[in-house]
Design an enzyme around this catalytic site. Structure first.
Site, PDB file in Angstrom:
ATOM      1  N   GLY A  11       0.845  -1.207   0.000  1.00  0.00           N
ATOM      2  CA  GLY A  11       0.000   0.000   0.000  1.00  0.00           C
ATOM      3  C   GLY A  11       0.873   1.247   0.000  1.00  0.00           C
ATOM      4  O   GLY A  11       1.850   1.319   0.738  1.00  0.00           O
ATOM      5  N   VAL A  23      16.801   8.772  -1.808  1.00  0.00           N
ATOM      6  CA  VAL A  23      17.616   7.678  -2.354  1.00  0.00           C
ATOM      7  C   VAL A  23      18.285   8.134  -3.652  1.00  0.00           C
ATOM      8  O   VAL A  23      19.504   7.948  -3.843  1.00  0.00           O
ATOM      9  CB  VAL A  23      16.729   6.419  -2.622  1.00  0.00           C
ATOM     10  CG1 VAL A  23      17.496   5.368  -3.408  1.00  0.00           C
ATOM     11  CG2 VAL A  23      16.215   5.841  -1.311  1.00  0.00           C
ATOM     12  N   ARG A  72       0.731  -4.786  -5.525  1.00  0.00           N
ATOM     13  CA  ARG A  72       0.863  -6.003  -4.736  1.00  0.00           C
ATOM     14  C   ARG A  72       1.167  -7.101  -5.751  1.00  0.00           C
ATOM     15  O   ARG A  72       0.537  -7.183  -6.803  1.00  0.00           O
ATOM     16  CB  ARG A  72      -0.406  -6.268  -3.947  1.00  0.00           C
ATOM     17  CG  ARG A  72      -0.633  -5.169  -2.885  1.00  0.00           C
ATOM     18  CD  ARG A  72      -1.203  -5.714  -1.595  1.00  0.00           C
ATOM     19  NE  ARG A  72      -1.009  -4.775  -0.488  1.00  0.00           N
ATOM     20  CZ  ARG A  72      -1.835  -3.751  -0.216  1.00  0.00           C
ATOM     21  NH1 ARG A  72      -2.887  -3.531  -0.957  1.00  0.00           N
ATOM     22  NH2 ARG A  72      -1.594  -2.971   0.823  1.00  0.00           N
ATOM     23  N   ASP A 103       6.120  -5.008   5.993  1.00  0.00           N
ATOM     24  CA  ASP A 103       6.734  -6.307   6.297  1.00  0.00           C
ATOM     25  C   ASP A 103       6.772  -7.243   5.083  1.00  0.00           C
ATOM     26  O   ASP A 103       7.730  -7.977   4.893  1.00  0.00           O
ATOM     27  CB  ASP A 103       5.964  -6.995   7.435  1.00  0.00           C
ATOM     28  CG  ASP A 103       6.461  -6.520   8.796  1.00  0.00           C
ATOM     29  OD1 ASP A 103       7.531  -5.876   8.851  1.00  0.00           O
ATOM     30  OD2 ASP A 103       5.771  -6.792   9.796  1.00  0.00           O
ATOM     31  N   GLY A 104       5.683  -7.229   4.276  1.00  0.00           N
ATOM     32  CA  GLY A 104       5.647  -8.078   3.073  1.00  0.00           C
ATOM     33  C   GLY A 104       6.792  -7.708   2.141  1.00  0.00           C
ATOM     34  O   GLY A 104       7.521  -8.566   1.630  1.00  0.00           O
ATOM     35  N   THR A 125       4.383   2.680   5.429  1.00  0.00           N
ATOM     36  CA  THR A 125       2.985   2.249   5.497  1.00  0.00           C
ATOM     37  C   THR A 125       2.238   3.146   6.482  1.00  0.00           C
ATOM     38  O   THR A 125       2.814   3.547   7.503  1.00  0.00           O
ATOM     39  CB  THR A 125       2.842   0.779   5.949  1.00  0.00           C
ATOM     40  OG1 THR A 125       1.494   0.541   6.356  1.00  0.00           O
ATOM     41  CG2 THR A 125       3.729   0.415   7.133  1.00  0.00           C
ATOM     42  N   ASP A 127       0.012   2.166   8.373  1.00  0.00           N
ATOM     43  CA  ASP A 127      -0.468   1.343   9.496  1.00  0.00           C
ATOM     44  C   ASP A 127       0.435   1.414  10.741  1.00  0.00           C
ATOM     45  O   ASP A 127       0.004   1.035  11.832  1.00  0.00           O
ATOM     46  CB  ASP A 127      -0.581  -0.127   9.069  1.00  0.00           C
ATOM     47  CG  ASP A 127      -1.501  -0.321   7.873  1.00  0.00           C
ATOM     48  OD1 ASP A 127      -2.423   0.499   7.702  1.00  0.00           O
ATOM     49  OD2 ASP A 127      -1.298  -1.283   7.115  1.00  0.00           O
ATOM     50  N   ASP A 129       2.638  -0.577  11.499  1.00  0.00           N
ATOM     51  CA  ASP A 129       2.664  -1.933  12.063  1.00  0.00           C
ATOM     52  C   ASP A 129       3.987  -2.658  11.802  1.00  0.00           C
ATOM     53  O   ASP A 129       4.019  -3.874  11.698  1.00  0.00           O
ATOM     54  CB  ASP A 129       1.482  -2.754  11.493  1.00  0.00           C
ATOM     55  CG  ASP A 129       1.527  -2.860   9.978  1.00  0.00           C
ATOM     56  OD1 ASP A 129       2.333  -2.146   9.343  1.00  0.00           O
ATOM     57  OD2 ASP A 129       0.746  -3.658   9.418  1.00  0.00           O
ATOM     58  N   ARG A 154     -17.502  15.195  13.414  1.00  0.00           N
ATOM     59  CA  ARG A 154     -17.973  15.644  14.736  1.00  0.00           C
ATOM     60  C   ARG A 154     -18.896  16.857  14.620  1.00  0.00           C
ATOM     61  O   ARG A 154     -19.897  16.954  15.330  1.00  0.00           O
ATOM     62  CB  ARG A 154     -16.774  15.986  15.625  1.00  0.00           C
ATOM     63  CG  ARG A 154     -17.174  16.634  16.937  1.00  0.00           C
ATOM     64  CD  ARG A 154     -15.959  17.196  17.622  1.00  0.00           C
ATOM     65  NE  ARG A 154     -15.220  16.134  18.282  1.00  0.00           N
ATOM     66  CZ  ARG A 154     -15.503  15.698  19.499  1.00  0.00           C
ATOM     67  NH1 ARG A 154     -16.508  16.220  20.171  1.00  0.00           N
ATOM     68  NH2 ARG A 154     -14.795  14.746  20.046  1.00  0.00           N
ATOM     69  N   ARG A 162     -26.184  13.172  17.409  1.00  0.00           N
ATOM     70  CA  ARG A 162     -26.073  11.784  16.942  1.00  0.00           C
ATOM     71  C   ARG A 162     -24.863  11.067  17.537  1.00  0.00           C
ATOM     72  O   ARG A 162     -24.040  11.661  18.236  1.00  0.00           O
ATOM     73  CB  ARG A 162     -25.900  11.781  15.415  1.00  0.00           C
ATOM     74  CG  ARG A 162     -27.194  11.988  14.666  1.00  0.00           C
ATOM     75  CD  ARG A 162     -26.915  12.024  13.178  1.00  0.00           C
ATOM     76  NE  ARG A 162     -28.139  12.065  12.408  1.00  0.00           N
ATOM     77  CZ  ARG A 162     -28.219  12.423  11.138  1.00  0.00           C
ATOM     78  NH1 ARG A 162     -27.133  12.793  10.478  1.00  0.00           N
ATOM     79  NH2 ARG A 162     -29.378  12.410  10.505  1.00  0.00           N
ATOM     80  N   ARG A 171      -4.969  -2.137   9.035  1.00  0.00           N
ATOM     81  CA  ARG A 171      -4.856  -3.587   8.809  1.00  0.00           C
ATOM     82  C   ARG A 171      -5.119  -4.330  10.114  1.00  0.00           C
ATOM     83  O   ARG A 171      -6.173  -4.119  10.693  1.00  0.00           O
ATOM     84  CB  ARG A 171      -3.486  -3.932   8.236  1.00  0.00           C
ATOM     85  CG  ARG A 171      -3.537  -5.179   7.355  1.00  0.00           C
ATOM     86  CD  ARG A 171      -2.177  -5.536   6.858  1.00  0.00           C
ATOM     87  NE  ARG A 171      -1.780  -4.770   5.722  1.00  0.00           N
ATOM     88  CZ  ARG A 171      -1.654  -5.266   4.500  1.00  0.00           C
ATOM     89  NH1 ARG A 171      -1.877  -6.538   4.281  1.00  0.00           N
ATOM     90  NH2 ARG A 171      -1.268  -4.512   3.513  1.00  0.00           N
ATOM     91  N   LYS A 214     -24.214  14.657  28.104  1.00  0.00           N
ATOM     92  CA  LYS A 214     -23.603  14.495  26.771  1.00  0.00           C
ATOM     93  C   LYS A 214     -24.656  14.022  25.782  1.00  0.00           C
ATOM     94  O   LYS A 214     -25.429  13.116  26.078  1.00  0.00           O
ATOM     95  CB  LYS A 214     -22.454  13.480  26.878  1.00  0.00           C
ATOM     96  CG  LYS A 214     -21.556  13.422  25.653  1.00  0.00           C
ATOM     97  CD  LYS A 214     -20.322  12.575  25.954  1.00  0.00           C
ATOM     98  CE  LYS A 214     -19.517  12.273  24.720  1.00  0.00           C
ATOM     99  NZ  LYS A 214     -18.872  13.432  24.099  1.00  0.00           N
ATOM    100  N   GLN A 254      -7.468   8.069   3.624  1.00  0.00           N
ATOM    101  CA  GLN A 254      -6.407   8.013   4.638  1.00  0.00           C
ATOM    102  C   GLN A 254      -5.018   7.771   4.046  1.00  0.00           C
ATOM    103  O   GLN A 254      -4.006   7.978   4.698  1.00  0.00           O
ATOM    104  CB  GLN A 254      -6.695   6.879   5.647  1.00  0.00           C
ATOM    105  CG  GLN A 254      -7.962   7.087   6.428  1.00  0.00           C
ATOM    106  CD  GLN A 254      -8.436   5.811   7.105  1.00  0.00           C
ATOM    107  OE1 GLN A 254      -8.120   5.549   8.250  1.00  0.00           O
ATOM    108  NE2 GLN A 254      -9.207   5.009   6.390  1.00  0.00           N
ATOM    109  N   ARG A 255      -4.976   7.286   2.817  1.00  0.00           N
ATOM    110  CA  ARG A 255      -3.676   6.962   2.217  1.00  0.00           C
ATOM    111  C   ARG A 255      -3.106   8.103   1.380  1.00  0.00           C
ATOM    112  O   ARG A 255      -1.947   8.039   0.965  1.00  0.00           O
ATOM    113  CB  ARG A 255      -3.826   5.711   1.342  1.00  0.00           C
ATOM    114  CG  ARG A 255      -3.920   4.416   2.107  1.00  0.00           C
ATOM    115  CD  ARG A 255      -2.794   3.467   1.763  1.00  0.00           C
ATOM    116  NE  ARG A 255      -2.855   3.033   0.401  1.00  0.00           N
ATOM    117  CZ  ARG A 255      -3.407   1.890  -0.010  1.00  0.00           C
ATOM    118  NH1 ARG A 255      -3.940   1.067   0.866  1.00  0.00           N
ATOM    119  NH2 ARG A 255      -3.410   1.575  -1.271  1.00  0.00           N
TER     120      ARG A 255
END
Ligand code: ADP
Ligand code: F6P
Length: 322
Positions: A11, A23, A72, A103-104, A125, A127, A129, A154, A162, A171, A214, A254-255
């Site tokens: 991703g 680089v 991918r 990691d992949g 990434t 994430d 992670d 909000r 609401r 992930r 609230k 988000q990406r």
């Protein structure tokens, strides 16, 4: 003259361009030939690469996405496909590759190194992670994007008294959800690392805060939480609390976006250090950030590391978002 390649895989993440820039610029400045490989390992197998120079990376530091494209390529786990990639590397004279991804991507880098092409992994990434690194390129930008999006949600949530349930990416990890959740003052945050009971954690908390006056609620749910469908959760909350509820899946917004200062700086540092390692004939390493320092680890060691989530932060969030 050394020839190195650079690719982005998995991703995409804001800041990948800044890493590519680092680089290419540092590679050229130390007299290397730098090849940009398109679409990660897919492009590598196909020999889809081109020579880059100092000017190839002008005007990209502020752009989201990746100018080298990403893909991918599950077949890269196959040793025969890796052999094909090694042949391509030899054909193009690649002495090493900087691989930017998760990691992949690091597993692919490890496989190539074992087959004689030294690779360096750079964590990219949204994430966050990757256990070996405290932060990954793209995470800070994504956090700010989530915060901005939920702030907007909000506004309308408050106007209509609401409850909004917002699903965020990550992930299998809850870093994005937890940190964005505390930043937006979410009443409840659901992350995969913590078991949950909807009645006691969400319904009871909402009822308790209703008694204190609230009237609107934001609930952040990490996509990795098992057994949750945000629309069904919205209906359940409505039924149990009487508060009209809506679900939003933030998705790929988000990406994207221009990388934050933090991501641009981190990407520049990591990209630069990756090239220094290849320059010194060092491969099979990941370049990461630990306790504010840029360090490198063996890829296998890095892949076996574990990273925990900050449960104290989770506790604090619950204590103050009531
Ligand atoms: P990330 O790099 O963000 O973890 P993925 O898990 O999609 O993203 O992995 C990116 C790419 O890395 C995959 O598409 C594949 O080409 C390569 N890859 C993943 N796992 C392996 C593996 N076990 N061996 C070799 N290559 C792999
Ligand atoms: O790893 C980054 C990420 O955006 C995850 O947060 C998400 O689960 C996944 O990629 C989405 O992948 P795709 O872009 O293939 O839908």
């Amino acid at each position: 003259m050394k020839t190195i390649g650079v690719l982005t895989s998995g991703g995409d993440a804001p800041g990948m361009n800044a890493a590519i820039r680092a680089v290419v610029r540092s590679g050229c400045e130390c007299g290397m030939k730098v090849m940009g490989i398109r679409r990660g390992y897919k492009g590598l197998i196909e020999g889809d690469m081109f020579e880059m120079n100092l000017r190839s990376v002008s005007d990209i530091i502020h752009r989201g996405g990746t100018m080298l494209y990403s893909a991918r390529c599950p077949e890269f786990a196959d040793p025969d496909v890796q052999d094909k990639a090694v042949e391509v590397c030899k054909e193009f004279g690649l002495d090493g590759i900087v691989t930017i991804g998760g990691d992949g991507t690091f597993k692919g880098a490890r496989a190539l190194t074992l087959k004689g092409i030294p690779c360096i992994g750079v964590p990219g990434t949204i994430d966050n992670d990757i256990a070996s690194s405290d932060f990954t390129i793209g995470y800070d930008t994504a956090l700010n994007t989530v915060m901005d999006m939920v702030d907007r949600i909000r506004d309308t949530t408050e106007s209509h008294d609401r409850c909004s349930i917002v699903e965020v990416m990550g992930r299998n990890a809850g870093y994005l959800a937890l940190n964005a959740g505390i930043a937006v003052g979410a009443t409840c945050i659901l992350i995969p690392e913590v078991d949950y009971d909807i009645d006691s954690y969400i319904i009871q908390r909402m009822k308790r805060t209703q008694k204190t006056g609230k009237e609107h609620f934001v609930i952040v749910v990490a996509e990795g939480v098992k057994g949750i469908d945000c629309n069904s959760l919205a209906r359940y909350i409505e039924e149990k609390t009487g508060v009209e509820s809506r679900a939003t899946v933030l998705g790929h917004v988000q990406r994207g976006g221009s990388p934050s200062v933090r991501d641009r700086v981190l990407a520049s540092q990591l990209g630069f250090y990756a090239v220094q390692l290849l320059k010194n004939d060092i491969g099979n390493r990941v370049v990461v950030v630990k306790k504010d320092e840029i360090v490198d680890y063996d890829i296998i060691e890095a892949l076996n590391m574990k990273k925990s989530i900050d449960l104290e932060l989770y506790r604090i969030s619950n204590e103050i978002s009531i």
